[in-house]
Design a protein around this motif. Sequence first.
Motif, mmCIF file in Angstrom:
data_model
loop_
_atom_site.group_PDB
_atom_site.id
_atom_site.type_symbol
_atom_site.label_atom_id
_atom_site.label_comp_id
_atom_site.label_asym_id
_atom_site.label_seq_id
_atom_site.Cartn_x
_atom_site.Cartn_y
_atom_site.Cartn_z
ATOM 1 N N CYS A 265 7.407 -6.712 0.605
ATOM 2 C CA CYS A 265 7.120 -5.544 -0.221
ATOM 3 C C CYS A 265 6.860 -5.968 -1.667
ATOM 4 O O CYS A 265 7.593 -6.771 -2.227
ATOM 5 C CB CYS A 265 8.301 -4.575 -0.160
ATOM 6 S SG CYS A 265 8.042 -3.116 -1.177
ATOM 7 N N PHE A 267 7.174 -4.131 -4.232
ATOM 8 C CA PHE A 267 7.929 -3.356 -5.213
ATOM 9 C C PHE A 267 9.439 -3.511 -5.104
ATOM 10 O O PHE A 267 10.151 -3.099 -6.007
ATOM 11 C CB PHE A 267 7.553 -1.876 -5.107
ATOM 12 C CG PHE A 267 6.080 -1.646 -5.340
ATOM 13 C CD1 PHE A 267 5.547 -1.799 -6.604
ATOM 14 C CD2 PHE A 267 5.240 -1.317 -4.294
ATOM 15 C CE1 PHE A 267 4.194 -1.619 -6.832
ATOM 16 C CE2 PHE A 267 3.883 -1.126 -4.504
ATOM 17 C CZ PHE A 267 3.359 -1.273 -5.777
ATOM 18 N N CYS A 268 9.918 -4.051 -3.978
ATOM 19 C CA CYS A 268 11.351 -4.295 -3.885
ATOM 20 C C CYS A 268 11.691 -5.357 -4.921
ATOM 21 O O CYS A 268 11.091 -6.427 -4.921
ATOM 22 C CB CYS A 268 11.724 -4.804 -2.495
ATOM 23 S SG CYS A 268 11.876 -3.485 -1.300
ATOM 24 N N HIS A 307 14.475 -0.673 -1.159
ATOM 25 C CA HIS A 307 13.321 -0.138 -0.458
ATOM 26 C C HIS A 307 13.558 1.298 0.018
ATOM 27 O O HIS A 307 14.236 1.528 1.016
ATOM 28 C CB HIS A 307 12.993 -1.045 0.731
ATOM 29 C CG HIS A 307 11.616 -0.828 1.265
ATOM 30 N ND1 HIS A 307 10.512 -1.412 0.683
ATOM 31 C CD2 HIS A 307 11.165 -0.083 2.293
ATOM 32 C CE1 HIS A 307 9.438 -1.026 1.345
ATOM 33 N NE2 HIS A 307 9.800 -0.221 2.332
ATOM 34 N N HIS A 351 6.813 1.970 -0.334
ATOM 35 C CA HIS A 351 7.864 1.894 -1.353
ATOM 36 C C HIS A 351 7.539 2.920 -2.435
ATOM 37 O O HIS A 351 6.454 2.897 -3.016
ATOM 38 C CB HIS A 351 7.905 0.480 -1.946
ATOM 39 C CG HIS A 351 9.097 0.218 -2.817
ATOM 40 N ND1 HIS A 351 10.012 -0.776 -2.547
ATOM 41 C CD2 HIS A 351 9.520 0.812 -3.961
ATOM 42 C CE1 HIS A 351 10.949 -0.777 -3.499
ATOM 43 N NE2 HIS A 351 10.667 0.173 -4.371
HETATM 44 ZN ZN LIG Z 1 10.098 -2.158 -1.074
#
Ligand SMILES: [Zn+2]
Length: 477
Positions: A265, A267-268, A307, A351
């Motif tokens: 991911c 954005f995590c 997440h 996300h």
């Molecule tokens: Zn994420």
Amino acid sequence: MRTKKVPVTTYVFGPSDGNHVKYYCEEGSEIVPNVIYMGKRGIFTTSADVKIAYLTGLSRRELGKDIPMCTFEPSDCSAVRDACYRGQTEYRGVDVLITTLWPSGIQQDEVQKVDVAEERLSNLIAWLSIHLKPRYHFVPSIDKFYERQPYRNQSTHQDYRECATRFIALSSVGNKAKEKWIYACSLQPITKMRMTDLLQGTTDETPCPYDPDLLKQHQPGKVVKISGNGQFFFNMDTQDDDHGKRKRRSGDNPDKKRKENPDSCWFCLSSPTVEKHLVICVGSHCYLALPKGPLTPYHVLILPIAHHQSVTKAPDEVNKEIKQFKEVLKKFYSSMGMLGVFFERNFKSSHMQIQCVPVPKACETQLLEVFQDEAGINRIELEVLPPFTEIAQVSLPGAPYFHAELPSDQIYAKTRQHFPLQFGRDVLSSPPILNCEDKADWRQCLLSREEEDSLVAMFRQKFKPFDFTADVDSDSD
Ligand SMILES: [Zn+2]
């Protein structure tokens, strides 16, 4: 208890002793002010552009047991390698590699014999090291300081020269034997070096100490050591690697699994793929980051650290902090004579991202109308929600939606198959609002790394009086 303030921002990597786990916090957050826990693996780029890759803790496979938080998997090695290689047509190396374990093979130095316990050596770290080609590789040493002669990295191409690695084992802080535990080096980032300087040899350099076959092995998980003499064979027994572990947990639902493994991911915050230089500030549950291709300066994202797919699926504490961020952003924008527009598209996104865009005050009366017009063109049924409605009250958890909070209205739409992904940006970039239609698609207005860095720095600087995540008495970054 009296607390001391840590004067210099300090980064802490993962634990390797189960007894230490209790001192750690959530990845990416502060253990105490100015001490940031970076997680067990990732890549970190300093403001001077020095790239540091790290994989800390012990190897579950080589240890023969799992210690939560303290052990890594073969897949962690490949994730670090993949993150370093990403976006590079010709990979030359990384500035610094930090690992807890020593790479097997490194101890076999002809000149300077080094005594290191067998359990401190790892074939997986040797695999990582030969693939990453770090200029400096730092490991901890139980007792003695050790600096090996630089070795020349192995190449997969014939007659192709790679950079050299300096391997350094630092003793523990303040050790009684007064062995060296700190190492200062002035380092020009690899990205800014001339190739001739990078490849320059030294008279004391040695050949690569690792099995060159490791370089041919794309995944480290398929390799195990059979004896102490450095021979390897392919391990076809998948029970022993990540897949075996996954199999045992097959009762989990797929959604939960994704939550637990946010490696891929973007954005995590704990993910090695997150672009840390875009992060503006980090709260307890959420963080602010510069988006890729911002519509305007001070356009930022509120993102949950962990997440979560959407506001409707996130826990209360996350949503509470989102509101807190929105409130301070409104004040911040207002201090510049602007109004904040916030929107979330829970459709084809995994996300949650809350877009926060400042618009001129003069647009206030037109905002709703422009949203409605654009919705009409796209045959989207846009609802104006009653004041103080929570999105979770109108949308079922998991149902896709578009939601925007305008200065005086809240709008909501159920999304369907052909919902335009850039809907919020289409509206805000239109001539009545920001008048920058060329920026509707974020891919068309990507910034250079320098521009991103300066926007982040500018935001942080001006946002300081509003930033509730910052240490109150801190006067520096
Ligand atoms: Zn994420």
